[in-house]
Design a protein around this motif. Structure first.
Motif, short mmCIF file in Angstrom:
data_model
loop_
_atom_site.label_atom_id
_atom_site.label_comp_id
_atom_site.label_asym_id
_atom_site.label_seq_id
_atom_site.Cartn_x
_atom_site.Cartn_y
_atom_site.Cartn_z
N PHE A 373 29.90 0.60 60.76
CA PHE A 373 30.06 -0.73 61.35
C PHE A 373 29.88 -1.82 60.30
N VAL A 374 28.88 -1.64 59.44
CA VAL A 374 28.61 -2.64 58.40
C VAL A 374 29.80 -2.73 57.45
N TYR A 375 30.37 -1.58 57.11
CA TYR A 375 31.49 -1.59 56.16
C TYR A 375 32.72 -2.26 56.77
N ARG A 376 32.98 -2.01 58.05
CA ARG A 376 34.15 -2.65 58.68
C ARG A 376 33.94 -4.16 58.77
N ALA A 377 32.72 -4.58 59.03
CA ALA A 377 32.44 -6.02 59.04
C ALA A 377 32.60 -6.60 57.64
N THR A 378 32.18 -5.85 56.62
CA THR A 378 32.37 -6.27 55.23
C THR A 378 33.84 -6.46 54.92
N GLN A 379 34.67 -5.51 55.37
CA GLN A 379 36.11 -5.62 55.15
C GLN A 379 36.68 -6.85 55.85
N TYR A 380 36.17 -7.14 57.03
CA TYR A 380 36.65 -8.31 57.76
C TYR A 380 36.42 -9.58 56.95
N TYR A 381 35.21 -9.76 56.46
CA TYR A 381 34.90 -10.98 55.71
C TYR A 381 35.59 -11.00 54.35
N ALA A 382 35.77 -9.83 53.76
CA ALA A 382 36.52 -9.76 52.50
C ALA A 382 37.96 -10.24 52.72
N ARG A 383 38.54 -9.83 53.84
CA ARG A 383 39.92 -10.25 54.16
C ARG A 383 39.98 -11.76 54.37
N GLN A 384 39.00 -12.31 55.08
CA GLN A 384 38.99 -13.75 55.32
C GLN A 384 38.84 -14.53 54.01
N LEU A 385 37.94 -14.08 53.15
CA LEU A 385 37.70 -14.79 51.90
C LEU A 385 38.88 -14.66 50.94
N ALA A 386 39.56 -13.51 50.97
CA ALA A 386 40.75 -13.35 50.13
C ALA A 386 41.82 -14.37 50.51
N ASP A 387 41.95 -14.64 51.78
CA ASP A 387 42.92 -15.64 52.24
C ASP A 387 42.56 -17.04 51.74
N ASP A 388 41.29 -17.26 51.43
CA ASP A 388 40.84 -18.58 50.96
C ASP A 388 40.79 -18.68 49.45
N GLY A 389 41.25 -17.64 48.76
CA GLY A 389 41.33 -17.72 47.31
C GLY A 389 40.25 -16.98 46.54
N VAL A 390 39.35 -16.31 47.25
CA VAL A 390 38.33 -15.50 46.57
C VAL A 390 38.97 -14.19 46.11
N LYS A 391 38.67 -13.79 44.88
CA LYS A 391 39.19 -12.53 44.35
C LYS A 391 38.27 -11.39 44.80
N ILE A 392 38.82 -10.47 45.59
CA ILE A 392 38.05 -9.35 46.13
C ILE A 392 38.39 -8.09 45.36
N TYR A 393 37.34 -7.37 44.92
CA TYR A 393 37.53 -6.13 44.16
C TYR A 393 36.84 -4.98 44.88
N TYR A 394 37.58 -3.86 45.03
CA TYR A 394 37.00 -2.63 45.55
C TYR A 394 36.60 -1.76 44.36
N TYR A 395 35.33 -1.37 44.33
CA TYR A 395 34.83 -0.53 43.23
C TYR A 395 35.12 0.93 43.55
#
Length: 483
Positions: A373-395
């Motif tokens: 659940f925590v990881y899916r929520a993390t993905q949700y916010y990562a997607r939102q921030l990517a739309d706003d110009g934040v560079k998201i990296y998956y390790y």
């Protein structure tokens, strides 16, 4: 009376009780409505969950030593400055905005500015435990350990054997562990240490995670002090997975600090406060703290820092305030590593503003889940921030568990607190906020190395995710204030 009438009565009663239960305690609106959702949609089951993880913490028992420790620290710090002599340090030349941050921590957490520390950044578990166990092996006075996780596995038993040896040699050994984070490690695991004269307690005296009705409030801190002269703080716990021995996670990438200097005083003080809130049978003296716990040092390092703690015993959310201040301070670069990215609205807006202002905002998160659940929520916010110009990296090179933030190669934070609701409001956390360009640059270089093992996930890539995955992300996000 028909079955339908009974069901309707139960639903009405459940809804009324849900309102009474949730609104009788002060909490932020997001958490309030998240709990309402659980209690209304899951009758009975929701109330059982609330009994274990929803109730707030009684603050009366916390930190009975705080005033006395603060007075002793002031005295020892004055003696320490006299011993080392006056010297202009980098913290005396930093920008006005960072001076304000120092003052903020002093006001909200009594977090003194520790100068002239030697700081070593450690990113590999094998190196960390080798250093830590070597320091413990050399202890002559005291070893104080506080971890969220202390597992009964190979490294856990190796550490236990060493602590038993030191206790038998007359060294004061005290251990605080979180029973939920150390699930599977029962109190009897520590019997050899207690038989040797050591003291071990679950945080706040909770004897069992199974019957703990405050499950939501966990001791997520990671503190080690040796003779009051060497200290450790960061993201690693004690367990084989932190050495890459668990196939599920693979290589474990984390960040920890080894400190020498007056910064260790702050780690020692935090441990003492937590101990006296936990163990009433073998407390530290609340009249006069033994000066051996705060020995004067001749260490002359180049790093100024503050050790800042936060938890549900305070409404100030000191570490979150520090994160926000760092985000607002950034002029060029803001690089973050966190395994859990579930920011509240204030932090989310701060990140968005920074990205939209043209600041190079990068956030690195794992490419795999340890909590679904925590990881899916993390993905949700990562997607939102990517739309706003934040560079998201998956390790991709194993599991990244580091909790770091670096600003403009000048200012950094390393500690136990993730960028999520739980670390802001529910967990007891501890971070080092570092005012040293050399350490900040080192952390930036580590980030660059980690980028070679990572993949940037663009808004277009997020958009290609399946509708079902997006649904799971959105559903998990609804529960984010209580995850």
């Amino acid at each position: 009376m028909s079955v339908t009438t009974i069901i309707e009565a139960i639903i009405i009663l459940n809804t009324v009780l849900a309102f009474i239960t949730v609104f009788r305690e002060k909490r932020d609106i997001a958490a309030t409505w998240a709990w309402m959702l659980v209690l209304v949609l899951l009758p009975v089951v929701g109330f059982v969950a609330y009994a274990f993880i929803g109730r707030k913490l009684p603050k009366g028992r916390m930190f009975l030593l705080q005033h006395q420790v603060a007075m002793q620290l002031d005295e020892r710090l004055q003696q320490q400055r006299q011993k080392l002599g006056k010297q202009i340090m980098p913290a005396d030349r930093i920008s006005h905005s960072v001076i304000n941050m120092v003052n903020m921590f002093m006001a909200t957490d009594q977090a003194f500015l520790a100068r002239q520390n030697k700081v070593q950044v450690i990113t590999d578990g094998h190196e960390l435990f080798q250093l830590m166990m070597t320091d413990i092996e050399q202890a002559t006075s005291s070893v104080h350990i506080e971890f969220y996780t202390f597992y009964n596995d190979q490294i856990g038993n190796d550490m236990l054997d060493l602590l038993v040896k030191k206790a038998q040699a007359g060294v004061e050994v005290r251990v605080i562990y979180d029973p939920w984070g150390s699930m599977g490690t029962w109190k009897r695991f520590f019997n050899p240490l207690m038989a040797a004269g050591g003291h071990v307690e679950p945080f706040l005296g909770t004897r069992s995670a199974v019957v703990d009705f405050r499950l939501n409030f966990r001791d997520h801190r990671k503190i080690v002090t040796v003779d009051g002269q060497v200290g450790y703080v960061g993201g690693f716990n004690i367990g084989d997975q932190y050495l890459g021995r668990k196939k599920k996670f693979g290589y474990w990438r984390d960040t920890h600090l080894r400190l020498m200097g007056s910064g260790v005083f702050a780690l020692q003080a935090r441990f003492m406060l937590d101990w006296n809130a936990t163990d009433k049978d073998h407390p530290f003296d609340d009249q006069r703290i033994d000066p051996r716990y705060f020995p004067l040092t001749t260490v002359k390092g180049e790093t100024s820092l503050q050790i800042v703690s936060s938890g549900p015993d305070s409404d100030l959310q000191q570490i979150k305030m520090g994160y926000m201040r760092m985000i607002q301070t950034a002029q060029r670069r803001l690089w973050i590593q966190t395994p859990y990215l579930i920011p509240d609205d204030s932090v989310l807006d701060s990140l968005r503003i920074a990205a939209m202002a043209g600041i190079d905002v990068r956030i690195m998160i794992p490419d795999k889940a340890d909590h679904p659940f925590v990881y899916r929520a993390t993905q949700y916010y990562a997607r939102q921030l990517a739309d706003d110009g934040v560079k998201i990296y998956y390790y991709h090179n194993g599991f990244i568990h580091a909790k770091t933030m670096v600003v403009d190669g000048q200012l950094a934070s390393v500690g136990s607190a993730n960028l999520d609701y739980r670390s802001f409001k529910l967990n007891f956390e501890i971070n080092a906020f570092i005012y040293d360009a050399q350490i900040a640059t080192q952390l930036e270089n580590i980030f660059k190395i980690d980028m070679t093992h990572s993949e940037r996930i663009t808004p277009e890539m997020f958009a290609q995710q399946s509708a079902y995955l997006k649904f799971k992300q959105t559903a998990s996000r609804l529960l984010s204030p209580i995850l």
